[in-house]
Design a protein around this motif. Structure first.
Motif, short mmCIF file in Angstrom:
data_model
loop_
_atom_site.label_atom_id
_atom_site.label_comp_id
_atom_site.label_asym_id
_atom_site.label_seq_id
_atom_site.Cartn_x
_atom_site.Cartn_y
_atom_site.Cartn_z
N LEU A 106 2.00 0.00 -1.54
CA LEU A 106 1.42 -1.27 -1.11
C LEU A 106 -0.07 -1.06 -0.95
N THR A 107 -0.83 -1.51 -1.94
CA THR A 107 -2.27 -1.32 -1.94
C THR A 107 -2.94 -2.42 -1.14
N PRO A 108 -3.73 -2.07 -0.14
CA PRO A 108 -4.41 -3.10 0.64
C PRO A 108 -5.60 -3.68 -0.12
N ALA A 109 -6.03 -4.84 0.32
CA ALA A 109 -7.21 -5.46 -0.27
C ALA A 109 -8.47 -4.94 0.43
N GLY A 110 -9.59 -5.05 -0.25
CA GLY A 110 -10.87 -4.74 0.37
C GLY A 110 -11.13 -3.27 0.57
N GLU A 111 -11.93 -2.97 1.58
CA GLU A 111 -12.39 -1.60 1.81
C GLU A 111 -11.26 -0.66 2.20
N ASP A 112 -10.18 -1.19 2.77
CA ASP A 112 -9.06 -0.33 3.17
C ASP A 112 -8.38 0.34 1.99
N ARG A 113 -8.68 -0.13 0.78
CA ARG A 113 -8.09 0.48 -0.41
C ARG A 113 -8.40 1.97 -0.48
N ALA A 114 -9.56 2.34 0.03
CA ALA A 114 -9.98 3.74 -0.02
C ALA A 114 -9.10 4.63 0.85
N LYS A 115 -8.35 4.05 1.77
CA LYS A 115 -7.50 4.83 2.66
C LYS A 115 -6.13 5.13 2.04
N ALA A 178 -4.00 -0.22 -8.15
CA ALA A 178 -4.04 -1.67 -8.30
C ALA A 178 -5.16 -2.21 -7.43
N GLU A 179 -6.11 -2.90 -8.03
CA GLU A 179 -7.20 -3.49 -7.26
C GLU A 179 -6.87 -4.95 -6.99
N VAL A 180 -6.72 -5.28 -5.71
CA VAL A 180 -6.29 -6.62 -5.33
C VAL A 180 -7.25 -7.22 -4.31
N THR A 181 -7.20 -8.53 -4.20
CA THR A 181 -8.05 -9.25 -3.27
C THR A 181 -7.20 -10.10 -2.34
N ALA A 182 -7.74 -10.36 -1.16
CA ALA A 182 -7.04 -11.22 -0.21
C ALA A 182 -6.93 -12.64 -0.74
N LEU A 210 1.74 -0.32 5.56
CA LEU A 210 1.94 -1.62 6.19
C LEU A 210 0.83 -1.94 7.18
N ALA A 211 0.37 -0.94 7.91
CA ALA A 211 -0.67 -1.16 8.90
C ALA A 211 -1.98 -1.62 8.25
N LEU A 212 -2.16 -1.29 6.97
CA LEU A 212 -3.38 -1.68 6.26
C LEU A 212 -3.26 -3.05 5.62
N SER A 213 -2.07 -3.64 5.65
CA SER A 213 -1.87 -4.96 5.04
C SER A 213 -1.21 -5.90 6.04
N PRO A 214 -1.94 -6.31 7.08
CA PRO A 214 -1.36 -7.22 8.07
C PRO A 214 -0.90 -8.52 7.43
N GLY A 215 0.15 -9.08 8.00
CA GLY A 215 0.72 -10.30 7.44
C GLY A 215 1.92 -10.03 6.55
N THR A 216 2.23 -8.76 6.33
CA THR A 216 3.39 -8.40 5.51
C THR A 216 4.64 -8.42 6.39
N ARG A 217 5.63 -9.18 5.99
CA ARG A 217 6.92 -9.16 6.70
C ARG A 217 7.62 -7.84 6.42
N VAL A 218 8.53 -7.44 7.31
CA VAL A 218 9.22 -6.15 7.16
C VAL A 218 10.73 -6.35 7.31
N VAL A 219 11.47 -5.74 6.41
CA VAL A 219 12.92 -5.62 6.49
C VAL A 219 13.24 -4.13 6.48
N THR A 220 14.13 -3.70 7.34
CA THR A 220 14.44 -2.28 7.44
C THR A 220 15.85 -1.99 6.94
N LEU A 221 15.96 -0.99 6.06
CA LEU A 221 17.25 -0.53 5.56
C LEU A 221 17.43 0.94 5.91
N ASP A 222 18.63 1.31 6.30
CA ASP A 222 18.93 2.72 6.56
C ASP A 222 19.34 3.34 5.23
#
Length: 244
Positions: A106-115, A178-182, A210-222
């Motif tokens: 999950l590639t974040p948008a903007g400057e966080d992409r570098a992380k 992947a280079e993406v924008t908000a 996930l922490a770098l892409s706020p607004g993402t819903r989460v579903v958890t599977l074991d």
């Protein structure tokens, strides 16, 4: 009826989604789970593959299903397939109604992409199980050696299937971010399906993205890294819920 385009991850083919696709079709939905161009090909085919080409290939599948069913379109990507669906949404945000990341990049948008590179786990065991092929155009994975990373919780009767479909992965797309924008990618609703027992993309790495892409819903599977083998029913349920 909803439509689902399921994009496989590295070293896999569309066949990995067979169990999930069958469940979704039985519920009345349209499903495409294609194998990306160049996967398992010769040197020319491997070198011809590109992340943008794959993204446009996924978009064509979305457009085809949308015109056929008229219902909402869910574009899902597993593992490396996350980069494919992200770039697809950046190119054409209107092509899918929801993006689903299945223990995926999950590639974040903007400057966080570098992380992002710092969140990609280094797995010495997997590296030892891989080898370059076709003059460096691709990489292959030894299935038996990869099994403890890809599908350690997979039911015994599916383990052979889990490794029998592994093929050569083109090197070019694998090393292309992947280079993406908000404004474009970020305008499409998205859900991350995290897998708690994943050894390829450990849960702490998934949650770091996930922490770098706020607004993402989460579903958890074991599940391990292959929920389409490990928990196909719950994965189908999670995908179907996104179409609602």
């Amino acid at each position: 009826m909803a439509s689902f385009v399921l994009i496989h991850g590295a070293f896999h083919t569309g066949a990995c989604f067979d169990l999930v696709a069958a469940q979704l079709r039985a519920r009345g939905h349209a499903v495409l789970a294609p194998t990306l161009p160049g996967m398992g090909g010769d040197e020319a085919a491997l070198r011809a593959a590109s992340l943008e080409g794959w993204a446009r290939f996924a978009l064509n599948a979305c457009h085809a299903l949308c015109s056929e069913s008229g219902g909402p379109v869910v574009l899902a990507g597993h593992s490396r397939g996350g980069s494919v669906i992200s770039l697809a949404a950046e190119i054409d945000p209107a092509a899918a109604d929801h993006l689903a990341y299945i223990c995926a990049v999950l590639t974040p948008a903007g400057e966080d992409r570098a992380k992002l590179p710092g969140l990609m786990p280094s797995q010495p065991g997997m590296q030892a199980a891989s080898a370059m092929v076709e003059n460096g155009a691709g990489i292959v994975m030894d299935g038996a050696a990869a099994l403890p990373y890809f599908a350690q919780l997979c039911p015994e009767d599916l383990r052979e299937d889990a490794i029998s479909h592994l093929v050569a992965e083109p090197l070019g797309p694998l090393s292309t971010p992947a280079e993406v924008t908000a404004q474009r990618w970020g305008s499409v609703p998205r859900t991350y399906i995290e897998c708690l027992q994943d050894r390829t993309m450990p849960i702490e790495n998934q949650r770091g993205m996930l922490a770098l892409s706020p607004g993402t819903r989460v579903v958890t599977l074991d599940s391990d890294h292959s929920p389409f083998y490990c928990v196909p029913g719950p994965l189908a349920d999670a995908l179907e819920a996104l179409a609602g």
